[in-house]
Design an enzyme around this catalytic site. Sequence first.
Site, mmCIF file in Angstrom:
data_model
loop_
_atom_site.group_PDB
_atom_site.id
_atom_site.type_symbol
_atom_site.label_atom_id
_atom_site.label_comp_id
_atom_site.label_asym_id
_atom_site.label_seq_id
_atom_site.Cartn_x
_atom_site.Cartn_y
_atom_site.Cartn_z
ATOM 1 N N ARG A 27 -8.800 -1.823 16.215
ATOM 2 C CA ARG A 27 -9.224 -1.480 14.863
ATOM 3 C C ARG A 27 -10.066 -2.672 14.408
ATOM 4 O O ARG A 27 -11.037 -2.996 15.082
ATOM 5 C CB ARG A 27 -8.022 -1.174 13.955
ATOM 6 N N LYS A 68 0.816 -1.229 0.000
ATOM 7 C CA LYS A 68 0.000 0.000 0.000
ATOM 8 C C LYS A 68 0.844 1.270 0.000
ATOM 9 O O LYS A 68 0.475 2.263 -0.601
ATOM 10 C CB LYS A 68 -1.006 -0.014 1.145
HETATM 11 C C1 LIG Z 1 -0.651 -1.794 6.493
HETATM 12 C C2 LIG Z 1 -0.932 -3.111 7.073
HETATM 13 C C3 LIG Z 1 0.115 -4.003 7.333
HETATM 14 C C4 LIG Z 1 1.575 -3.640 7.108
HETATM 15 O O1 LIG Z 1 2.055 -2.856 8.170
HETATM 16 P P1 LIG Z 1 3.608 -2.420 8.248
HETATM 17 O O2 LIG Z 1 3.747 -1.830 9.592
HETATM 18 O O3 LIG Z 1 3.857 -1.467 7.134
HETATM 19 O O4 LIG Z 1 4.412 -3.659 8.101
HETATM 20 C C5 LIG Z 1 -0.206 -5.245 7.836
HETATM 21 N N1 LIG Z 1 -1.489 -5.608 8.072
HETATM 22 C C6 LIG Z 1 -2.522 -4.774 7.837
HETATM 23 C C7 LIG Z 1 -3.911 -5.244 8.120
HETATM 24 C C8 LIG Z 1 -2.287 -3.504 7.327
HETATM 25 O O5 LIG Z 1 -3.316 -2.683 7.086
#
Ligand SMILES: *Cc1c(COP(=O)(O)O)cnc(C)c1O
Length: 361
Positions: free
Chosen positions: A131, A36
Amino acid sequence: MNLPRIDIDSAKIAHNVQKLTTLYGSKGIKIIGVTKVIGGNPAIARILVDNGIKILADSRLENILRMRKAGIRAQYMLLRSPALSQVEKVATHVHISLNSELIVLKELSKHALKNHSIHKVILMVELGDLREGIMPSEMENMVREVIGLKGIVLIGIGTNLACFNGIAPDLDKMTELSSIAVHLENKFSICLNIVSGGNSANYHWFKSSKKLGRINSLRLGESIFLGREALCREPIPGLFTDIFTLVAEVIEAKQKPSMPYGKAYQNMNGEIPCFKDIGLMSRAILGIGQQDVLVSGIVPKQEVTILGASSDHIVVDNNKANLTVGDTVTFDLDYNALLRGLNSIHITKNHVNYQKCQEVL
Ligand SMILES: *Cc1c(COP(=O)(O)O)cnc(C)c1O
């Protein structure tokens, strides 16, 4: 080359992916590559896949479609719970989704059946970060419902911590997730192939634990792209933390007073700014602003300090650097600045070391 731009060092991305795969692989953890922050940029996604990442995960369907269209071959995972309004597209274009709502799972099942396909689901467990996630006490009921739905198959459970409220994915939380997995497998005689313990914040737990229980998967974005863990934002030894560099151009450089003069009212941000009078100073304006990048998340690599920013301008203290018109200033970016910058149509993305990256393979 157009400015402003972000230089992207492909060889360093390949290096970080390889190091993280080896590190986490040493205790049986497979890495899911989270795209993302790069907006599903296909050239970058390809580096992940070429270096052994099998599952690419993104929170946005459009990013997944972008990578699929570009022919990047992987299993695609949707990280953000599918919205009811998009379940049909999710069931059609995405292999795996993370879920917490039965009504959504029923719709996914309906559309997968219509497509004569199987959509894989992972149920998210709430462990305190508040969340997405199903309360642990509700997991049994949820699994009972989900395994009765046709067209979808439950392949695992997961949790997401250290995001919304910064709650650590420590030994307690990971032990709880493990025991939920074991309990569900025994209760329903099922096999959960993926038990996904979290994200880049799981690094300290991973390093300090000999046994990881049933946890066999992590979803990593920040560690791959910024070389850091996400609890204290410390660099991970052996990884590059300087893959991305923002470059902006000086469009005005002049000696001006350090104090604004005239009657002071609100500025463009609704604030009345306060400055120290240090007499005349050298100031420079850069052709980049809040619309392009999160200015609070960038740090100059040269000897300038940011005095302020509006939508299209950043003003810097130029006393030490002595920049002139046409010079460039380079910046490091944090996660949110990178997120905004790489997703901005106003910033050129410049891949460097692409050749070297091929040699690393
Ligand atoms: C963005 C996201 C991640 C990745 O998180 P990082 O801290 O960038 O490794 C993992 N799981 C979910 C559900 C996310 O939204």
